[in-house]
Design a protein around this motif. Sequence first.
Motif, PDB file in Angstrom:
ATOM      1  N   LEU A  24      59.355 -82.837 -24.153  1.00 19.70           N
ATOM      2  CA  LEU A  24      60.686 -82.506 -24.664  1.00 19.70           C
ATOM      3  C   LEU A  24      60.800 -80.988 -24.781  1.00 19.70           C
ATOM      4  CD1 LEU A  24      61.052 -85.093 -27.577  1.00 19.70           C
ATOM      5  CD2 LEU A  24      62.289 -85.091 -25.422  1.00 19.70           C
ATOM      6  N   PRO A  25      61.889 -80.409 -24.328  1.00 23.64           N
ATOM      7  CA  PRO A  25      61.995 -78.950 -24.369  1.00 23.64           C
ATOM      8  C   PRO A  25      62.061 -78.354 -25.776  1.00 23.64           C
ATOM      9  CG  PRO A  25      64.012 -79.928 -23.508  1.00 23.64           C
ATOM     10  CD  PRO A  25      63.033 -81.034 -23.690  1.00 23.64           C
ATOM     11  N   ILE A  26      62.264 -79.168 -26.794  1.00 31.83           N
ATOM     12  CA  ILE A  26      62.334 -78.619 -28.153  1.00 31.83           C
ATOM     13  C   ILE A  26      60.960 -78.432 -28.780  1.00 31.83           C
ATOM     14  CG2 ILE A  26      64.641 -79.507 -28.587  1.00 31.83           C
ATOM     15  CD1 ILE A  26      63.354 -81.729 -30.234  1.00 31.83           C
ATOM     16  N   PHE A  27      59.932 -79.047 -28.195  1.00 34.20           N
ATOM     17  CA  PHE A  27      58.566 -78.901 -28.696  1.00 34.20           C
ATOM     18  C   PHE A  27      57.798 -77.970 -27.774  1.00 34.20           C
ATOM     19  CE2 PHE A  27      59.400 -83.385 -30.135  1.00 34.20           C
ATOM     20  CZ  PHE A  27      59.534 -83.066 -31.463  1.00 34.20           C
ATOM     21  N   ASP A  28      57.287 -76.863 -28.320  1.00 31.64           N
ATOM     22  CA  ASP A  28      56.473 -75.951 -27.536  1.00 31.64           C
ATOM     23  C   ASP A  28      55.156 -75.751 -28.274  1.00 31.64           C
ATOM     24  OD1 ASP A  28      55.482 -74.132 -25.765  1.00 31.64           O
ATOM     25  OD2 ASP A  28      56.717 -72.473 -26.468  1.00 31.64           O
ATOM     26  N   PHE A  29      54.118 -76.385 -27.778  1.00 32.03           N
ATOM     27  CA  PHE A  29      52.806 -76.293 -28.408  1.00 32.03           C
ATOM     28  C   PHE A  29      51.999 -75.116 -27.875  1.00 32.03           C
ATOM     29  CE2 PHE A  29      53.877 -80.651 -29.425  1.00 32.03           C
ATOM     30  CZ  PHE A  29      53.393 -80.777 -30.705  1.00 32.03           C
ATOM     31  N   GLY A  30      52.517 -74.398 -26.892  1.00 34.67           N
ATOM     32  CA  GLY A  30      51.805 -73.226 -26.373  1.00 34.67           C
ATOM     33  C   GLY A  30      50.681 -73.626 -25.445  1.00 34.67           C
ATOM     34  N   SER A  31      49.464 -73.217 -25.785  1.00 28.36           N
ATOM     35  CA  SER A  31      48.320 -73.518 -24.926  1.00 28.36           C
ATOM     36  C   SER A  31      47.120 -73.914 -25.784  1.00 28.36           C
ATOM     37  CB  SER A  31      47.982 -72.313 -24.058  1.00 28.36           C
ATOM     38  OG  SER A  31      47.707 -71.197 -24.865  1.00 28.36           O
TER      39      SER A  31
END
Length: 119
Positions: free
Chosen positions: A102-109
């Motif tokens: 989902l584009p609203i969740f960004d966990f990075g790396s």
Amino acid sequence: MSRHRQRQRERGQAAVEYAGVIALLLFVALAAIQLGVAAYAAQQAGTAARAGARAASMPDGDGQAGLAADAAVSSWLTPKTQSGSCGDQITVSVTIDIPQVLPIFDFGSARRSVTMPCD
């Protein structure tokens, strides 16, 4: 107000409620899948770091950390490998960008490092 008129006003109410609940359940399911993908990427980063450190710690292992890390990871993930030179020990760090469901969740790396003694 007559019963007939009230029934006409409530017509379709169940369908609207059902659509709202289905949308909420779909969002929760996709959020759970995103958490699973993040955990899987972190696990794959650890596996790649161990494989890279193992390969780089061998007598002819110079430059082999990246190849071993790439081979240890699922093909749909792209690891970025950093390693030093082999002295008494070598440290290999692997970073994997976590794919977004989902584009609203960004966990990075996810980043993992492993240190092994050199042979």
